[in-house]
Design an enzyme around this catalytic site. Structure first.
Site, PDB file in Angstrom:
ATOM      1  N   ASN A  47      -6.440   2.136  10.364  1.00 39.82           N
ATOM      2  CA  ASN A  47      -7.569   2.774  11.070  1.00 39.82           C
ATOM      3  C   ASN A  47      -8.817   1.907  11.138  1.00 39.82           C
ATOM      4  OD1 ASN A  47      -6.646   5.301  11.958  1.00 39.82           O
ATOM      5  ND2 ASN A  47      -6.564   6.024   9.825  1.00 39.82           N
ATOM      6  N   ASP A 104      -0.069  12.343  15.111  1.00 34.99           N
ATOM      7  CA  ASP A 104      -0.745  13.499  15.698  1.00 34.99           C
ATOM      8  C   ASP A 104       0.232  14.279  16.582  1.00 34.99           C
ATOM      9  OD1 ASP A 104      -3.434  12.442  14.778  1.00 34.99           O
ATOM     10  OD2 ASP A 104      -2.784  10.829  16.089  1.00 34.99           O
ATOM     11  N   HIS A 112      -7.238   8.329  18.006  1.00 33.30           N
ATOM     12  CA  HIS A 112      -6.691   8.875  16.749  1.00 33.30           C
ATOM     13  C   HIS A 112      -7.887   9.180  15.843  1.00 33.30           C
ATOM     14  CE1 HIS A 112      -4.332   9.587  13.214  1.00 33.30           C
ATOM     15  NE2 HIS A 112      -4.943   8.605  12.570  1.00 33.30           N
ATOM     16  N   ARG A 133       2.476  16.195  14.373  1.00 31.66           N
ATOM     17  CA  ARG A 133       1.732  17.320  13.793  1.00 31.66           C
ATOM     18  C   ARG A 133       1.608  18.451  14.811  1.00 31.66           C
ATOM     19  NH1 ARG A 133      -2.943  13.340  11.215  1.00 31.66           N
ATOM     20  NH2 ARG A 133      -1.990  13.140   9.147  1.00 31.66           N
ATOM     21  N   GLY A 163       0.822  -1.215   0.000  1.00 26.90           N
ATOM     22  CA  GLY A 163       0.000   0.000   0.000  1.00 26.90           C
ATOM     23  C   GLY A 163       0.849   1.256   0.000  1.00 26.90           C
ATOM     24  N   GLN A 164       0.131   2.383   0.102  1.00 29.27           N
ATOM     25  CA  GLN A 164       0.787   3.704   0.083  1.00 29.27           C
ATOM     26  C   GLN A 164       1.800   3.871   1.216  1.00 29.27           C
ATOM     27  OE1 GLN A 164      -1.107   7.546  -0.492  1.00 29.27           O
ATOM     28  NE2 GLN A 164      -2.597   6.628   0.905  1.00 29.27           N
ATOM     29  N   ILE A 165       1.370   3.559   2.429  1.00 32.71           N
ATOM     30  CA  ILE A 165       2.279   3.744   3.576  1.00 32.71           C
ATOM     31  C   ILE A 165       3.452   2.783   3.439  1.00 32.71           C
ATOM     32  CG2 ILE A 165       2.524   3.538   6.089  1.00 32.71           C
ATOM     33  CD1 ILE A 165      -0.398   4.439   6.335  1.00 32.71           C
ATOM     34  N   GLY A 166       3.137   1.551   3.036  1.00 34.87           N
ATOM     35  CA  GLY A 166       4.195   0.548   2.860  1.00 34.87           C
ATOM     36  C   GLY A 166       5.298   1.033   1.937  1.00 34.87           C
ATOM     37  N   ASN A 201     -12.642  -2.900   8.517  1.00 35.18           N
ATOM     38  CA  ASN A 201     -11.262  -3.254   8.884  1.00 35.18           C
ATOM     39  C   ASN A 201     -11.150  -4.143  10.115  1.00 35.18           C
ATOM     40  OD1 ASN A 201     -10.241  -1.873   6.725  1.00 35.18           O
ATOM     41  ND2 ASN A 201      -9.831   0.006   7.851  1.00 35.18           N
ATOM     42  N   ARG A 252      -9.759   5.740   4.821  1.00 34.42           N
ATOM     43  CA  ARG A 252     -11.022   6.441   4.567  1.00 34.42           C
ATOM     44  C   ARG A 252     -10.874   7.347   3.351  1.00 34.42           C
ATOM     45  NH1 ARG A 252     -11.669  11.625   8.586  1.00 34.42           N
ATOM     46  NH2 ARG A 252      -9.449  11.994   8.952  1.00 34.42           N
TER      47      ARG A 252
HETATM   48  P1  NAD Z   1      -3.587   1.520   1.066  1.00 31.97           P
HETATM   49  O1  NAD Z   1      -4.984   1.197   0.647  1.00 31.97           O
HETATM   50  O2  NAD Z   1      -2.692   2.244   0.136  1.00 31.97           O
HETATM   51  O3  NAD Z   1      -2.840   0.203   1.513  1.00 31.97           O
HETATM   52  C1  NAD Z   1      -3.430  -0.730   2.356  1.00 31.97           C
HETATM   53  C2  NAD Z   1      -2.888  -2.077   1.954  1.00 31.97           C
HETATM   54  O4  NAD Z   1      -3.376  -3.032   2.901  1.00 31.97           O
HETATM   55  C3  NAD Z   1      -3.348  -2.536   0.562  1.00 31.97           C
HETATM   56  O5  NAD Z   1      -2.213  -2.835  -0.222  1.00 31.97           O
HETATM   57  C4  NAD Z   1      -4.189  -3.770   0.858  1.00 31.97           C
HETATM   58  O6  NAD Z   1      -4.047  -4.765  -0.142  1.00 31.97           O
HETATM   59  C5  NAD Z   1      -3.593  -4.221   2.178  1.00 31.97           C
HETATM   60  N1  NAD Z   1      -4.467  -5.107   2.959  1.00 31.97           N
HETATM   61  C6  NAD Z   1      -5.814  -5.083   3.046  1.00 31.97           C
HETATM   62  N2  NAD Z   1      -6.237  -6.092   3.821  1.00 31.97           N
HETATM   63  C7  NAD Z   1      -5.140  -6.754   4.241  1.00 31.97           C
HETATM   64  C8  NAD Z   1      -4.937  -7.896   5.044  1.00 31.97           C
HETATM   65  N3  NAD Z   1      -5.959  -8.571   5.581  1.00 31.97           N
HETATM   66  N4  NAD Z   1      -3.679  -8.307   5.261  1.00 31.97           N
HETATM   67  C9  NAD Z   1      -2.640  -7.649   4.717  1.00 31.97           C
HETATM   68  N5  NAD Z   1      -2.758  -6.560   3.932  1.00 31.97           N
HETATM   69  C10 NAD Z   1      -4.003  -6.119   3.701  1.00 31.97           C
HETATM   70  O7  NAD Z   1      -3.716   2.308   2.467  1.00 31.97           O
HETATM   71  P2  NAD Z   1      -2.609   3.186   3.191  1.00 31.97           P
HETATM   72  O8  NAD Z   1      -2.742   4.584   2.735  1.00 31.97           O
HETATM   73  O9  NAD Z   1      -1.296   2.505   3.160  1.00 31.97           O
HETATM   74  O10 NAD Z   1      -3.205   3.178   4.697  1.00 31.97           O
HETATM   75  C11 NAD Z   1      -3.265   1.994   5.437  1.00 31.97           C
HETATM   76  C12 NAD Z   1      -4.062   2.245   6.725  1.00 31.97           C
HETATM   77  O11 NAD Z   1      -3.367   3.163   7.571  1.00 31.97           O
HETATM   78  C13 NAD Z   1      -5.444   2.867   6.487  1.00 31.97           C
HETATM   79  O12 NAD Z   1      -6.382   2.267   7.373  1.00 31.97           O
HETATM   80  C14 NAD Z   1      -5.235   4.318   6.858  1.00 31.97           C
HETATM   81  O13 NAD Z   1      -6.426   4.954   7.247  1.00 31.97           O
HETATM   82  C15 NAD Z   1      -4.284   4.161   8.023  1.00 31.97           C
HETATM   83  N6  NAD Z   1      -3.537   5.352   8.423  1.00 31.97           N
HETATM   84  C16 NAD Z   1      -3.319   5.536   9.758  1.00 31.97           C
HETATM   85  C17 NAD Z   1      -2.592   6.621  10.211  1.00 31.97           C
HETATM   86  C18 NAD Z   1      -2.352   6.842  11.681  1.00 31.97           C
HETATM   87  O14 NAD Z   1      -1.778   7.882  12.038  1.00 31.97           O
HETATM   88  N7  NAD Z   1      -2.735   5.942  12.580  1.00 31.97           N
HETATM   89  C19 NAD Z   1      -2.076   7.534   9.285  1.00 31.97           C
HETATM   90  C20 NAD Z   1      -2.293   7.318   7.916  1.00 31.97           C
HETATM   91  C21 NAD Z   1      -3.039   6.214   7.496  1.00 31.97           C
HETATM   92  C1  LMR Z   2      -4.213  10.488   9.206  1.00 25.97           C
HETATM   93  O1  LMR Z   2      -4.321  10.915  10.349  1.00 25.97           O
HETATM   94  O2  LMR Z   2      -3.654  11.122   8.295  1.00 25.97           O
HETATM   95  C2  LMR Z   2      -4.721   9.099   8.909  1.00 25.97           C
HETATM   96  O3  LMR Z   2      -5.340   8.539  10.021  1.00 25.97           O
HETATM   97  C3  LMR Z   2      -5.556   9.036   7.698  1.00 25.97           C
HETATM   98  C4  LMR Z   2      -6.936   9.594   7.953  1.00 25.97           C
HETATM   99  O4  LMR Z   2      -7.915   8.911   7.609  1.00 25.97           O
HETATM  100  O5  LMR Z   2      -7.022  10.702   8.477  1.00 25.97           O
END
Ligand code: NAD
Ligand code: LMR
Length: 328
Positions: free
Chosen positions: A131, A159, A187, A162, A15-18, A105, A92
């Site tokens: 999330n 957070d 969060h 930030r 994914g994006q974060i990865g 999720n 989201r």
């Molecule tokens: P993304 O959609 O780009 O990537 C998510 C990846 O998870 C996808 O590649 C998907 O195939 C994979 N996935 C889905 N189900 C899975 C499973 N059961 N096992 C393994 N992999 C699985 O999303 P992203 O932008 O990388 O964000 C990932 C999560 O992090 C989202 O829920 C996002 O809201 C959250 N997030 C949290 C914070 C925080 O501060 N806590 C900040 C940013 C994003």
């Molecule tokens: C963030 O704080 O940037 C992430 O949790 C993504 C979101 O849904 O806000």
């Protein structure tokens, strides 16, 4: 320093974060010079894309990357891991709150909690970024009865970072001068970024700012709604900053917080500051030797009490919702 590789699992690795996180981990952002072995979990349809990411990891020739394994079976990927970063979950979109993701999720974290319980190393630490992070951590912890609850944490470090950045910009300070920021609660948009105990170059931050209206009407909502502002601007949720915060949180958890400062982590409450026992809520914590402790004895005035209580009430509602869904 140990020369045995730290085994780090990352879920949602394609994914994006990865795409940001893996390269930071491989270049030492968590373990420094200690070798790391990456264990990357994805769903079956994303494995091909993940193979491409692994090609890129290879092409970086990172000196401390001791190995990479990918797969879609959590028990295989989590086998013997010392650190599991649970990122994989749906983000989201515009107009959604993070809590809207609970049912989509939540189920991911029951299965991953069970798999970690079965095969992770005895010293495993688990950080949840996906999330709604606090409640997903609660789900994973509840489904891993043999792993102590204090080994689970949800990410509020983004957070926290930030808040530091906003306060530095307001006061013309260096980010390194700002200490003891606290994120309380969830969060989510109800989180409470607290500067009343924070310091800027040794002085009380709220006194330096000396502007309660800015704190209440600008600072708090800007930090709490920053995720939504990024989604609006980018058309996708934060990724590089989330990866950076995920690294900061894991590094400090494993290696300890610096003297004279603390960090924010969402951890299982022991009842401190009136947060009901068992909720995964963000607190000011210090860490040492891979363990965290909630900073005790902070004075909480009526303004802060109201904000903490509102966020904690939301966490209690989320817990009730996932109980209803049969996830815990
Ligand atoms: P993304 O959609 O780009 O990537 C998510 C990846 O998870 C996808 O590649 C998907 O195939 C994979 N996935 C889905 N189900 C899975 C499973 N059961 N096992 C393994 N992999 C699985 O999303 P992203 O932008 O990388 O964000 C990932 C999560 O992090 C989202 O829920 C996002 O809201 C959250 N997030 C949290 C914070 C925080 O501060 N806590 C900040 C940013 C994003
Ligand atoms: C963030 O704080 O940037 C992430 O949790 C993504 C979101 O849904 O806000």
């Amino acid at each position: 320093m140990s020369t045995t590789p730290l085994k780090v699992a990352v879920t949602g690795a394609a994914g994006q974060i990865g795409y940001s996180l893996l390269f930071r981990i491989a270049s030492g952002a968590i373990a420094g010079d200690r070798p790391v072995e990456l264990r990357l979990l994805e769903i079956e349809p994303a494995l091909k894309a993940l193979e491409g990411v692994v090609m890129e990891l290879d092409d970086c020739a990172f000196p401390n990357l001791a190995g990479v394994q990918i797969g879609s079976d959590p028990e295989q990927i989590f086998d013997g891991v010392n650190l599991a970063l649970l990122v994989g979950a749906r983000p989201r979109g515009p107009g959604m709150e993070r809590g809207d993701l609970l049912s989509a999720n939540g189920a991911i974290f029951t299965a991953q909690g069970k798999a970690l319980n079965a095969v992770a190393a005895d010293d495993v630490r688990i950080g949840v970024t996906g999330n709604p992070a606090n409640t997903n951590a609660l789900i994973a912890a509840t489904n891993a009865p043999d792993i102590p609850n204090e080994r689970f944490s949800a990410l509020t470090r983004l957070d926290h970072n930030r808040a530091i950045s906003q306060l530095a910009a307001k006061t013309g300070s260096a980010v390194t001068d700002i200490k003891k920021i606290t994120i309380w609660g969830n969060h989510s948009a109800t989180q409470y970024p607290d500067i009343f105990h924070a310091e800027i170059a040794g002085k009380n931050a709220a006194e330096v700012v000396n502007d309660q209206a800015w704190i209440a009407d600008t600072f708090i909502p800007t930090v709490a709604k920053r995720g939504a502002a990024i989604i609006d601007a980018r058309g996708a949720s934060s990724a590089a900053s989330a990866a950076s915060a995920t690294c900061d949180a894991a590094r400090d958890w494993l290696n300890g917080t610096p003297a004279g400062d603390w960090v924010s982590m969402a951890v299982v409450s022991d009842g401190s500051y009136g947060v009901p026992e068992g909720l995964v809520s963000s607190f000011p914590v210090t860490t040492s030797g891979g363990n965290w402790e909630i900073v005790q004895g902070l004075e909480i005035d009526d303004f802060s009490r109201g904000k903490i209580d509102a966020s904690v009430a939301e966490l209690a509602d989320e817990k009730a919702a996932v109980t209803e869904l049969g996830l815990i």
